[in-house]
Write an enzyme that holds these catalytic residues in place. Sequence first.
Site, PDB file in Angstrom:
ATOM      1  N   HIS A  11       0.852  -1.185   0.000  1.00 35.31           N
ATOM      2  CA  HIS A  11       0.000   0.000   0.000  1.00 35.31           C
ATOM      3  C   HIS A  11       0.889   1.236   0.000  1.00 35.31           C
ATOM      4  O   HIS A  11       1.902   1.276   0.709  1.00 35.31           O
ATOM      5  CB  HIS A  11      -0.903   0.047   1.242  1.00 35.31           C
ATOM      6  CG  HIS A  11      -1.878  -1.079   1.341  1.00 35.31           C
ATOM      7  ND1 HIS A  11      -1.490  -2.391   1.539  1.00 35.31           N
ATOM      8  CD2 HIS A  11      -3.237  -1.100   1.271  1.00 35.31           C
ATOM      9  CE1 HIS A  11      -2.575  -3.166   1.576  1.00 35.31           C
ATOM     10  NE2 HIS A  11      -3.638  -2.408   1.421  1.00 35.31           N
ATOM     11  N   ASN A  12       0.488   2.251  -0.755  1.00 37.46           N
ATOM     12  CA  ASN A  12       1.247   3.495  -0.796  1.00 37.46           C
ATOM     13  C   ASN A  12       0.275   4.634  -1.106  1.00 37.46           C
ATOM     14  O   ASN A  12      -0.358   4.645  -2.156  1.00 37.46           O
ATOM     15  CB  ASN A  12       2.351   3.414  -1.855  1.00 37.46           C
ATOM     16  CG  ASN A  12       3.359   4.550  -1.741  1.00 37.46           C
ATOM     17  OD1 ASN A  12       3.170   5.489  -0.968  1.00 37.46           O
ATOM     18  ND2 ASN A  12       4.420   4.463  -2.513  1.00 37.46           N
TER      19      ASN A  12
END
Length: 359
Positions: A113-114
């Site tokens: 996730h970013n």
Amino acid sequence: MARLRARPKVRSRKYGAAVPLSAEDRRLLNLLQGSFPLEERPFAPLAAALGRSEEDVIDRTAWLLRKRIIREITPIFDTRALGYRSMLVAAKVDPEHPHRAARVINEHPGVSHNYLRDHEFNLWFTIAVEPDSALGLEGTLDVLARLSGARSMRMLPTLRLFKIRMDLEMEATTDGLAAPVEAVEPRDPEPVPLSDWDIAVIRATQGPMEACPRPFDRAAARLGVGTDEVLASLASLRERGALRRVAAILYHRRAGFSANGMGVWKVPEERVLEVGPKMAAFRGISHCYQRPTYPDWPYSLFTMAHGRSKEECDAILAAVARETGIEERATLYSSTEFKKVRLLYFVDDYRRWEERYGG
């Protein structure tokens, strides 16, 4: 009370708009997220629960996949129970061109996730490294800081885990999402012993599954065994804590959940064990962790709220504040999703990345 508000970018989002769903679709999505059984014909009991035929449920599930409401149906393994080290990282990157740093960070196979968030620390990502990583987690972050040009990276490992449940409640109203259900005990997954066979089963079953009558057969064929043996192995991994469950993962926006707010809370150390389970009990909270504090970051408990609007997220977090009496908090909303994937375990991508960038 500090409030950090995102200024979302106006942008065209292909496949981003919410899709109208019937009450039956919503119930099916809830079942696929939380009650997908380890059986040779897993759609049959789901169909029985819905009062529909197995063929109808499979066809509708396939439609939900085609419409990109369901991202994938997949086994969800516990990263730490598999021996991987992982953490949340907050980074200060060039605010004018954050996508450049995000692109570099996203190359690491352990980044799942970013997000861009409205804060001085503007890039928030999760990362995992293999049990036998030559660089280790800290060494990997040193490399990523250098490659991305990040001015600072703050490591926010999990000190205590109160909840991780990534499904979206498709049938509840805002009041339902903002209501506490039951308190949960904190849990700290420890690595479990894995045999060569366990690892082979993980490799064969991870990733998207087909919407078909016997979705576990493909993994069995890869392994050259019967489907019953694969299911027995998955059940064993679940009992030992290495497998959380098999479930549908949704595209949040397509399913109608357009907002996610990371609520961070200043909780006195002596109250963490009391407050954490109360926060985790809310249906609208998917994640609840204790993380370290810093002189300029006093927030020890992190909660992730998902809602159909920013206002719904605010309502969930306001209800948490009322229930716990904790008023010193901030809310960070994501304005851009740079990456969101399921991790793949025991693959060569990690070794290749370290060989390329680790010197």
